[in-house]
Design an enzyme around this catalytic site. Structure first.
Site, PDB file in Angstrom:
ATOM      1  N   TYR A 130      32.078 -43.119  11.042  1.00  0.00           N
ATOM      2  CA  TYR A 130      31.589 -41.731  10.952  1.00  0.00           C
ATOM      3  C   TYR A 130      32.134 -41.060   9.700  1.00  0.00           C
ATOM      4  CZ  TYR A 130      31.555 -36.675  11.819  1.00  0.00           C
ATOM      5  OH  TYR A 130      31.415 -35.314  11.686  1.00  0.00           O
ATOM      6  N   SER A 155      33.227 -32.861   6.841  1.00  0.00           N
ATOM      7  CA  SER A 155      34.173 -32.888   7.966  1.00  0.00           C
ATOM      8  C   SER A 155      35.600 -33.182   7.544  1.00  0.00           C
ATOM      9  CB  SER A 155      33.715 -33.969   8.953  1.00  0.00           C
ATOM     10  OG  SER A 155      34.731 -34.254   9.875  1.00  0.00           O
ATOM     11  N   GLU A 194      37.401 -35.022   9.125  1.00  0.00           N
ATOM     12  CA  GLU A 194      37.615 -36.455   9.397  1.00  0.00           C
ATOM     13  C   GLU A 194      37.693 -37.250   8.093  1.00  0.00           C
ATOM     14  OE1 GLU A 194      37.837 -38.729  12.340  1.00  0.00           O
ATOM     15  OE2 GLU A 194      38.727 -36.813  12.825  1.00  0.00           O
TER      16      GLU A 194
HETATM   17  P1  NDP Z   1      26.460 -32.012  17.807  1.00  0.00           P
HETATM   18  O1  NDP Z   1      26.764 -33.428  18.117  1.00  0.00           O
HETATM   19  O2  NDP Z   1      26.616 -30.975  18.895  1.00  0.00           O
HETATM   20  O3  NDP Z   1      24.956 -31.893  17.266  1.00  0.00           O
HETATM   21  C1  NDP Z   1      24.389 -32.888  16.471  1.00  0.00           C
HETATM   22  C2  NDP Z   1      22.930 -32.571  16.253  1.00  0.00           C
HETATM   23  O4  NDP Z   1      22.333 -33.595  15.441  1.00  0.00           O
HETATM   24  C3  NDP Z   1      22.089 -32.512  17.549  1.00  0.00           C
HETATM   25  O5  NDP Z   1      21.171 -31.455  17.455  1.00  0.00           O
HETATM   26  C4  NDP Z   1      21.366 -33.837  17.528  1.00  0.00           C
HETATM   27  O6  NDP Z   1      20.158 -33.845  18.243  1.00  0.00           O
HETATM   28  C5  NDP Z   1      21.100 -33.981  16.036  1.00  0.00           C
HETATM   29  N1  NDP Z   1      20.713 -35.331  15.644  1.00  0.00           N
HETATM   30  C6  NDP Z   1      21.351 -36.493  15.918  1.00  0.00           C
HETATM   31  N2  NDP Z   1      20.685 -37.530  15.397  1.00  0.00           N
HETATM   32  C7  NDP Z   1      19.578 -37.019  14.787  1.00  0.00           C
HETATM   33  C8  NDP Z   1      18.481 -37.591  14.087  1.00  0.00           C
HETATM   34  N3  NDP Z   1      18.382 -38.905  13.893  1.00  0.00           N
HETATM   35  N4  NDP Z   1      17.536 -36.766  13.596  1.00  0.00           N
HETATM   36  C9  NDP Z   1      17.614 -35.423  13.795  1.00  0.00           C
HETATM   37  N5  NDP Z   1      18.626 -34.822  14.442  1.00  0.00           N
HETATM   38  C10 NDP Z   1      19.589 -35.621  14.942  1.00  0.00           C
HETATM   39  O7  NDP Z   1      27.349 -31.600  16.544  1.00  0.00           O
HETATM   40  P2  NDP Z   1      28.052 -30.209  16.176  1.00  0.00           P
HETATM   41  O8  NDP Z   1      27.102 -29.116  16.384  1.00  0.00           O
HETATM   42  O9  NDP Z   1      29.400 -30.175  16.789  1.00  0.00           O
HETATM   43  O10 NDP Z   1      28.310 -30.405  14.608  1.00  0.00           O
HETATM   44  C11 NDP Z   1      27.309 -30.075  13.648  1.00  0.00           C
HETATM   45  C12 NDP Z   1      27.536 -30.890  12.387  1.00  0.00           C
HETATM   46  O11 NDP Z   1      28.828 -30.603  11.858  1.00  0.00           O
HETATM   47  C13 NDP Z   1      27.499 -32.392  12.572  1.00  0.00           C
HETATM   48  O12 NDP Z   1      26.956 -32.943  11.397  1.00  0.00           O
HETATM   49  C14 NDP Z   1      28.958 -32.791  12.697  1.00  0.00           C
HETATM   50  O13 NDP Z   1      29.152 -34.118  12.297  1.00  0.00           O
HETATM   51  C15 NDP Z   1      29.590 -31.805  11.747  1.00  0.00           C
HETATM   52  N6  NDP Z   1      30.945 -31.416  12.016  1.00  0.00           N
HETATM   53  C16 NDP Z   1      31.286 -30.942  13.243  1.00  0.00           C
HETATM   54  C17 NDP Z   1      32.556 -30.486  13.487  1.00  0.00           C
HETATM   55  C18 NDP Z   1      32.957 -29.986  14.829  1.00  0.00           C
HETATM   56  O14 NDP Z   1      34.181 -29.871  15.066  1.00  0.00           O
HETATM   57  N7  NDP Z   1      32.038 -29.623  15.697  1.00  0.00           N
HETATM   58  C19 NDP Z   1      33.579 -30.484  12.415  1.00  0.00           C
HETATM   59  C20 NDP Z   1      33.096 -30.959  11.134  1.00  0.00           C
HETATM   60  C21 NDP Z   1      31.826 -31.407  10.962  1.00  0.00           C
HETATM   61  P3  NDP Z   1      20.086 -34.217  19.831  1.00  0.00           P
HETATM   62  O15 NDP Z   1      20.330 -32.914  20.556  1.00  0.00           O
HETATM   63  O16 NDP Z   1      18.701 -34.732  19.981  1.00  0.00           O
HETATM   64  O17 NDP Z   1      21.152 -35.233  20.113  1.00  0.00           O
HETATM   65  P1  GDR Z   2      37.230 -35.747  16.612  1.00  0.00           P
HETATM   66  O1  GDR Z   2      37.049 -35.006  18.027  1.00  0.00           O
HETATM   67  O2  GDR Z   2      37.253 -37.218  16.747  1.00  0.00           O
HETATM   68  O3  GDR Z   2      38.399 -35.095  15.940  1.00  0.00           O
HETATM   69  O4  GDR Z   2      35.872 -35.379  15.875  1.00  0.00           O
HETATM   70  P2  GDR Z   2      37.348 -35.482  19.516  1.00  0.00           P
HETATM   71  O5  GDR Z   2      37.387 -34.239  20.312  1.00  0.00           O
HETATM   72  O6  GDR Z   2      36.445 -36.574  19.965  1.00  0.00           O
HETATM   73  O7  GDR Z   2      38.833 -36.113  19.395  1.00  0.00           O
HETATM   74  C1  GDR Z   2      39.951 -35.348  18.980  1.00  0.00           C
HETATM   75  C2  GDR Z   2      41.231 -36.127  19.214  1.00  0.00           C
HETATM   76  O8  GDR Z   2      41.475 -36.223  20.627  1.00  0.00           O
HETATM   77  C3  GDR Z   2      41.862 -37.550  20.925  1.00  0.00           C
HETATM   78  N1  GDR Z   2      41.560 -37.864  22.329  1.00  0.00           N
HETATM   79  C4  GDR Z   2      40.346 -37.942  22.875  1.00  0.00           C
HETATM   80  N2  GDR Z   2      39.119 -37.700  22.329  1.00  0.00           N
HETATM   81  C5  GDR Z   2      38.047 -37.832  23.148  1.00  0.00           C
HETATM   82  N3  GDR Z   2      36.833 -37.569  22.659  1.00  0.00           N
HETATM   83  N4  GDR Z   2      38.156 -38.215  24.456  1.00  0.00           N
HETATM   84  C6  GDR Z   2      39.367 -38.473  25.035  1.00  0.00           C
HETATM   85  O9  GDR Z   2      39.448 -38.824  26.212  1.00  0.00           O
HETATM   86  C7  GDR Z   2      40.523 -38.315  24.213  1.00  0.00           C
HETATM   87  N5  GDR Z   2      41.847 -38.455  24.422  1.00  0.00           N
HETATM   88  C8  GDR Z   2      42.470 -38.185  23.291  1.00  0.00           C
HETATM   89  C9  GDR Z   2      41.092 -38.403  19.934  1.00  0.00           C
HETATM   90  O10 GDR Z   2      41.660 -39.699  19.842  1.00  0.00           O
HETATM   91  C10 GDR Z   2      41.210 -37.561  18.676  1.00  0.00           C
HETATM   92  O11 GDR Z   2      42.423 -37.828  18.037  1.00  0.00           O
HETATM   93  C11 GDR Z   2      35.286 -34.078  15.979  1.00  0.00           C
HETATM   94  C12 GDR Z   2      33.753 -34.248  15.868  1.00  0.00           C
HETATM   95  O12 GDR Z   2      33.157 -33.007  16.141  1.00  0.00           O
HETATM   96  C13 GDR Z   2      33.365 -34.710  14.488  1.00  0.00           C
HETATM   97  O13 GDR Z   2      31.935 -34.699  14.377  1.00  0.00           O
HETATM   98  C14 GDR Z   2      33.965 -33.754  13.466  1.00  0.00           C
HETATM   99  O14 GDR Z   2      33.629 -34.163  12.168  1.00  0.00           O
HETATM  100  C15 GDR Z   2      35.469 -33.697  13.634  1.00  0.00           C
HETATM  101  O15 GDR Z   2      35.766 -33.248  14.946  1.00  0.00           O
HETATM  102  C16 GDR Z   2      36.134 -32.728  12.665  1.00  0.00           C
END
Ligand code: NDP
Ligand code: GDR
Length: 325
Positions: free
Chosen positions: A150, A126, A128
């Site tokens: 995280y 990520s 992050e």
């Molecule tokens: P989601 O939060 O939508 O999905 C997370 C998944 O992980 C869900 O299917 C969840 O299952 C599963 N999970 C959580 N805990 C466990 C566990 N203990 N055992 C098995 N499965 C588990 O994430 P995204 O699809 O957005 O992201 C996919 C991956 O990419 C994640 O690892 C995230 O951290 C990473 N990532 C995401 C980014 C983004 O912008 N979306 C950017 C960079 C990295 P359940 O449905 O049961 O909760």
């Molecule tokens: P992020 O995504 O923390 O970058 O992680 P999120 O959308 O939660 O926050 C992005 C930015 O928006 C600001 N923010 C808020 N965020 C949330 N959730 N709710 C609010 O009300 C709000 N107001 C402002 C946050 O402070 C932050 O700066 C996501 C996840 O998908 C991670 O798993 C992944 O690794 C990173 O993106 C890349």
């Protein structure tokens, strides 16, 4: 070709399943047991592929289940997308986040190493991990500075993936993905919270939307585009690590302007700042350099933020109108 996806019920798991089914893969998804089993495959259903993915009972914290899954499924490719992925919750649940997002990834690596070492492995790293950014534009060479439990857990998983590649010769790659969104994004993440809020306000179901830091900047792309980069990484002869990003960064404020503007509303009249949504330590700005992914994978982001926000608002209008009927 057989593939195992952890996190198959999440946003990326759904789009990746759709992509791989379209390529003729047999798709197996690890699913943790839930008391709400009837809604667990909601995202797969939205894409019309729920019956096509084989669900395997398991959990990232249970190594024995993962080893058995590798033995039974015999995957050619393993995508570790499962995680406690909500940054804000990671301060509330730092140990669980470490166990699932950090150790969980190593459990999958161990299961591959023990039971299926020929499988290609993808780790969902990520942006992050860049946290308190050390360079204005972040590439594969930028030093990391995690700013949340995280991000620290992801950094451990990232380096363990590199280590297993170098120690055991696994075909293991990290995709350092910047934020990517879609209509299937979890409701607590800021883009979806905003598109859902704009849709509710437009339909008269709400009068305001409470957010945290409006000045944070993110490099937002579309999940449908980003899962293609994941697949491309595992088609390379040599495993490697890649930044996946759009190369454009936008404030939360301007993202709100786009979403509300799509339904003819001025966000300034409805968005209120609530300290409850601020974080103990913020990642102020992220901006990725996707040059390596473009040069080596031939990948680039296709969907603009404007197009994506419009798609997300329309999907939330559709959801709310369906419920109102
Ligand atoms: P989601 O939060 O939508 O999905 C997370 C998944 O992980 C869900 O299917 C969840 O299952 C599963 N999970 C959580 N805990 C466990 C566990 N203990 N055992 C098995 N499965 C588990 O994430 P995204 O699809 O957005 O992201 C996919 C991956 O990419 C994640 O690892 C995230 O951290 C990473 N990532 C995401 C980014 C983004 O912008 N979306 C950017 C960079 C990295 P359940 O449905 O049961 O909760
Ligand atoms: P992020 O995504 O923390 O970058 O992680 P999120 O959308 O939660 O926050 C992005 C930015 O928006 C600001 N923010 C808020 N965020 C949330 N959730 N709710 C609010 O009300 C709000 N107001 C402002 C946050 O402070 C932050 O700066 C996501 C996840 O998908 C991670 O798993 C992944 O690794 C990173 O993106 C890349």
């Amino acid at each position: 070709m057989r593939v195992l996806i952890t996190g198959v019920t999440g946003q990326d798991g759904a789009y990746l399943s759709q992509l791989l089914l379209g390529k003729g893969y047999e798709v197996f998804g690890l699913v943790r047991r839930s008391a709400s089993a009837d809604v667990i495959d909601e995202r797969l259903r939205w894409l019309g592929i729920a019956g096509k993915v084989h669900m395997v009972d398991g959990n990232l914290t249970d190594l024995s289940a993962l080893i058995r899954t590798m033995q039974d499924v015999k995957p050619d490719e393993v995508y570790n997308l499962g995680a406690q992925s909500f940054v804000k919750s990671s301060w509330q649940q730092p140990l669980l986040t470490g166990q699932v997002t950090g150790i969980g990834a190593v459990n999958v690596l161990e299961a591959v190493r023990i039971a299926r070492p020929q499988a290609k492995f993808y780790q969902a790293s990520s942006s992050e991990m860049f946290g308190l950014i050390q360079e204005p534009v972040q590439s594969e060479k930028t030093p990391f500075y995690p700013r949340s439990p995280y991000a620290a857990a992801k950094l451990y998983a990232h380096w363990m993936t590199v280590n297993y590649r170098e120690s055991f010769g696994l075909h293991a790659s990290n995709g350092i993905l910047f934020n990517h969104e879609s209509p299937l994004r979890g409701i607590e993440f800021v883009t979806r919270k905003v598109t859902d809020g704009a849709a509710r306000i437009k339909l008269g179901l709400a009068t305001e939307l409470k957010l945290g830091n409006l000045d944070a900047k993110r490099d937002w792309g579309h999940a449908r585009d980003y899962v293609q980069a994941m697949w491309l990484m595992l088609q390379q002869e040599t495993p490697d690590d890649y930044v996946v990003a759009t190369g454009r960064t936008v404030t939360v404020r301007d993202m709100c302007r786009l979403a509300f503007g799509h339904v003819g509303l001025n966000y300034e009249e409805f968005v209120k700042v609530d300290p409850a949504f601020m974080r103990p330590a913020e990642v102020d700005v992220l901006l990725g350099d996707p040059a390596k992914a473009k040069a080596k994978l031939g990948w680039q982001a296709e969907t603009s933020l404007e197009t994506m926000m419009a798609e997300m608002v329309d999907a939330d209008l559709f959801r709310h109108r369906s419920r109102m009927r």
